[in-house]
Design a protein around this motif. Structure first.
Motif, PDB file in Angstrom:
ATOM      1  N   GLY A  72       1.766   8.717   4.567  1.00 37.45           N
ATOM      2  CA  GLY A  72       0.427   8.830   4.536  1.00 37.45           C
ATOM      3  C   GLY A  72      -0.037   8.063   3.222  1.00 37.45           C
ATOM      4  N   ARG A  73      -1.224   8.266   3.038  1.00 34.50           N
ATOM      5  CA  ARG A  73      -1.888   7.687   1.746  1.00 34.50           C
ATOM      6  C   ARG A  73      -1.180   8.116   0.437  1.00 34.50           C
ATOM      7  N   ASP A  74      -0.778   9.412   0.754  1.00 37.56           N
ATOM      8  CA  ASP A  74      -0.109   9.980  -0.434  1.00 37.56           C
ATOM      9  C   ASP A  74       1.329   9.540  -0.917  1.00 37.56           C
ATOM     10  N   GLY A  75       1.907   8.420   0.044  1.00 36.65           N
ATOM     11  CA  GLY A  75       2.953   7.742  -0.474  1.00 36.65           C
ATOM     12  C   GLY A  75       4.232   8.644  -0.263  1.00 36.65           C
ATOM     13  N   ASN A  96      -4.886  10.428  10.233  1.00 36.90           N
ATOM     14  CA  ASN A  96      -5.682   9.171   9.791  1.00 36.90           C
ATOM     15  C   ASN A  96      -4.391   8.064   9.926  1.00 36.90           C
ATOM     16  N   ARG A  97      -3.548   8.329   9.172  1.00 37.29           N
ATOM     17  CA  ARG A  97      -2.461   7.061   9.179  1.00 37.29           C
ATOM     18  C   ARG A  97      -1.527   7.061  10.478  1.00 37.29           C
ATOM     19  N   ARG A 152       0.827  -1.246   0.075  1.00 42.46           N
ATOM     20  CA  ARG A 152      -0.149  -0.107   0.079  1.00 42.46           C
ATOM     21  C   ARG A 152       1.096   1.338   0.108  1.00 42.46           C
ATOM     22  N   LYS A 153       0.404   2.590  -0.373  1.00 41.88           N
ATOM     23  CA  LYS A 153       1.144   3.399  -0.536  1.00 41.88           C
ATOM     24  C   LYS A 153       2.079   3.870   0.749  1.00 41.88           C
ATOM     25  N   TYR A 154       1.276   3.703   1.659  1.00 43.85           N
ATOM     26  CA  TYR A 154       2.183   4.242   2.955  1.00 43.85           C
ATOM     27  C   TYR A 154       3.209   2.875   3.567  1.00 43.85           C
ATOM     28  N   GLU A 155       3.148   1.733   2.792  1.00 39.04           N
ATOM     29  CA  GLU A 155       3.728   0.675   3.085  1.00 39.04           C
ATOM     30  C   GLU A 155       5.096   0.777   2.059  1.00 39.04           C
ATOM     31  N   TYR A 158      -2.406   2.944  12.143  1.00 41.22           N
ATOM     32  CA  TYR A 158      -1.339   2.027  11.656  1.00 41.22           C
ATOM     33  C   TYR A 158      -0.388   1.790  13.006  1.00 41.22           C
TER      34      TYR A 158
END
Length: 587
Positions: free
Chosen positions: A342-345, A357-358, A252-255, A362
């Protein structure tokens, strides 16, 4: 008087003891029988806490659960959720008492291919069913368990790892997945199956062999994916690895591609449970623990608090010199800096810089390696420093691989490994051995057959596949000449119809040189029927190997190119040998 007194005391003690035993039995009978449900917690928590439109049904307010003692009801639930392909979907509660509508939705989705290995799914269902079958004996549990096992075998990648989902994984779902306990959970299952323990005492030998082979391939994958930095230092593992190059990869983008404190600790702990670890496993564990120790974070802790001016929970890292060590989930490759996204990577080096949120959704920090470093590793070091492996031959041939020409048999029962042969047989100990070591066993030549060939290989390897003697096992069939290409030490004791006793070092090219001092033909060095011989073989750190019979050193050879690791195998032809008390000790 004294006699009467002691007689009375004896009766009193016996009555008291009998009553105590009665109480223990009564209490045991009153103790509810349960099977561990903790493996389902991850998926159940997702079902209750997060809605997902892709699910076939959601939980209802006040969803009830079966009590843990209702094993058959929970097992029947697991049967209900099993898909046609043998696997299970994730993020449902196996303990839930389903409404008629929920039950209907699950039944109608039976043919869906939404099966997965993620969030500790599928292997936990198999374990529960195995234990339910062991306790209740219902064939439907056994059948479903074996279907699940076949699903896992099918899902294993060519490299030995496991993807996140199966079948038809795409994107990062097709990567080797260590995150969320996927691979290590499956390896633990395969180990229990191979050894017939933890619910799998009923597993047949064919299935055990399949599980053992899958586990061996899996451990090879673990060793292959351990990250080596640009300086050549072996370190830890990522959350997921690309099976094409075995390197840490983006999920996932944050991983982000990275090394993972949590998964490295979990993998190291698993490898420390491997009995009689090879040199490669020992090196791997030591490197992983060294890396975990190097990247631990001290003097800080993660706290949850109300964000400034709000009642919204937030996480912050604060200084605390008394805090126990903690680890970041993700570490940047090469630098070992903790990283976050974050979800933006976008990569950040401070948890405060990513979105709320992230940051709070997590597990970026944890104490995952605390026990590994403080307890497990030290105990493991002590264990391997004086490691002993053995086989009492009271179960089956699970620790052995048999290569035999037609017409013979090999059995293990009542403390004896019996090799009855007509045309040629080698029985390999599956565990790879590493010098320095000592191998001991007792061997008897049964007079019911020809008394000849109490032989053995040790430190044997296949030059074409040095890491796996059994990779080309199909090319060996028990015929003696099919072993000429091995690199090994060999003693043929009482060979050639009990006329010679010889030591050879096979050089891996087909050449088996014999030196004059390595051959005996006198009766004192040949075999006698029904006599038990105590055999001791040593391989020292300086390259000297010895073969000792009944305390007498028959052969001693200082090898200029010592064979430091390999496999041991019993060897015979046209004879009947009984082996007892086999054990290997690290020197």
């Amino acid at each position: 008087m004294n006699h009467l007194f002691f007689s009375h005391m004896k009766k009193t003690i016996l009555v008291t003891l009998a009553f105590s035993i009665f109480l223990l039995v009564a209490r045991a009978a009153d103790t509810p029988v349960t099977i561990d449900l903790s493996g389902f917690a991850d998926s159940a928590q997702h079902w209750y806490d997060y809605k997902n439109p892709r699910r076939v049904m959601e939980c209802v307010p006040g969803q009830k659960q079966y009590a843990p003692t209702l094993i058959s009801d929970i097992a029947d639930n697991i049967l209900l959720f099993q898909r046609a392909n043998g696997g299970w979907p994730k993020n449902y509660d196996m303990q839930a008492i389903l409404t008629p509508e929920q039950r209907k939705a699950v039944i109608e989705s039976h043919d869906h291919n939404d099966t997965t290995l993620d969030n500790r799914t599928t292997h936990t269902q198999i374990v529960y069913l195995a234990k339910a079958y062991e306790r209740l004996g219902l064939p439907s549990y056994r059948y479903a368990c074996l279907r699940g096992f076949d699903f896992i075998l099918d899902a294993q990648l060519d490299c030995g790892g496991f993807p996140q989902i199966w079948p038809d994984p795409d994107g990062y779902h097709a990567f080797i997945t260590y995150n969320d306990g996927v691979t290590i959970g499956l390896f633990g299952l395969l180990r229990d199956m191979a050894e017939g323990r933890n619910g799998f005492s009923w597993m047949d030998n064919t299935r055990r062999e399949q599980a053992r082979a899958a586990l061996d391939r899996g451990i090879t994958c673990l060793l292959s994916t351990q990250y080596t930095n640009k300086q050549g230092v072996l370190q830890g593992w990522g959350q997921q690895h690309d099976p094409k190059d075995m390197q840490p990869a983006l999920a996932r983008k944050y991983e982000l591609p990275s090394l993972c404190g949590q998964d490295t600790a979990e993998i190291a702990a698993f490898l420390m449970e491997v009995e009689n670890p090879s040199a490669e496993i020992i090196r791997s564990v030591k490197a992983a623990v060294a890396w975990l120790d190097a990247v631990k974070i001290t003097g800080k802790k993660l706290i949850t608090h109300d964000a400034s001016g709000t009642k919204v929970a937030d996480r912050t890292v604060v200084a605390d010199l008394a805090a126990p060590p903690m680890w970041a989930r993700l570490y940047e490759l090469e630098t070992n800096h903790p990283i976050f996204a974050g979800r933006d990577g976008v990569k950040h080096y401070d948890i405060a810089e990513i979105d709320h949120n992230r940051r709070n959704g997590y597990d970026w920090y944890g104490h995952w390696a605390l026990d590994v470093l403080a307890k497990q590793y030290h105990a493991w070091l002590e264990k391997i420093s004086a490691a002993t492996t053995s086989d009492d031959f009271r179960h089956d041939l699970g620790k052995w691989a048999v290569e035999q020409m037609p017409g013979g048999t090999v059995t293990a029962a009542d403390g004896v490994l019996t090799i009855t042969d007509t045309k040629g047989c080698t029985v390999w100990f599956r565990q790879k051995l590493t010098a320095p070591l000592t191998i001991r066993y007792d061997a008897t030549m049964d007079s019911d057959a020809r008394v000849s060939d109490l032989n053995c290989f040790w430190m044997a390897s296949d030059p074409g596949n040095p890491a796996d003697l059994f990779h080309s096992a199909h090319q060996r069939n028990g015929k003696f000449s099919t072993y000429d290409s091995l690199l090994t030490y060999y003693v043929g004791y009482g060979g050639n119809n009990n006329t010679t006793t010889r030591f050879r070092r096979y050089d891996g090219t087909g050449d088996r040189p014999l030196l004059p001092e390595h051959e005996f033909t006198d009766p004192a060095h040949l075999l006698q029927p029904d006599r038990t011989y105590a055999i001791t073989i040593t391989v020292a750190a300086d390259g000297t190997t010895t073969y000792i019979r009944d305390g007498e050193t028959i052969f001693a050879y200082r090898d200029p190119q010592p064979l430091a690791e390999g496999w041991f195998g019993f060897r015979t032809v046209k004879s009947k040998i009984k082996i007892e008390n086999f054990r290997v000790t690290k020197n």
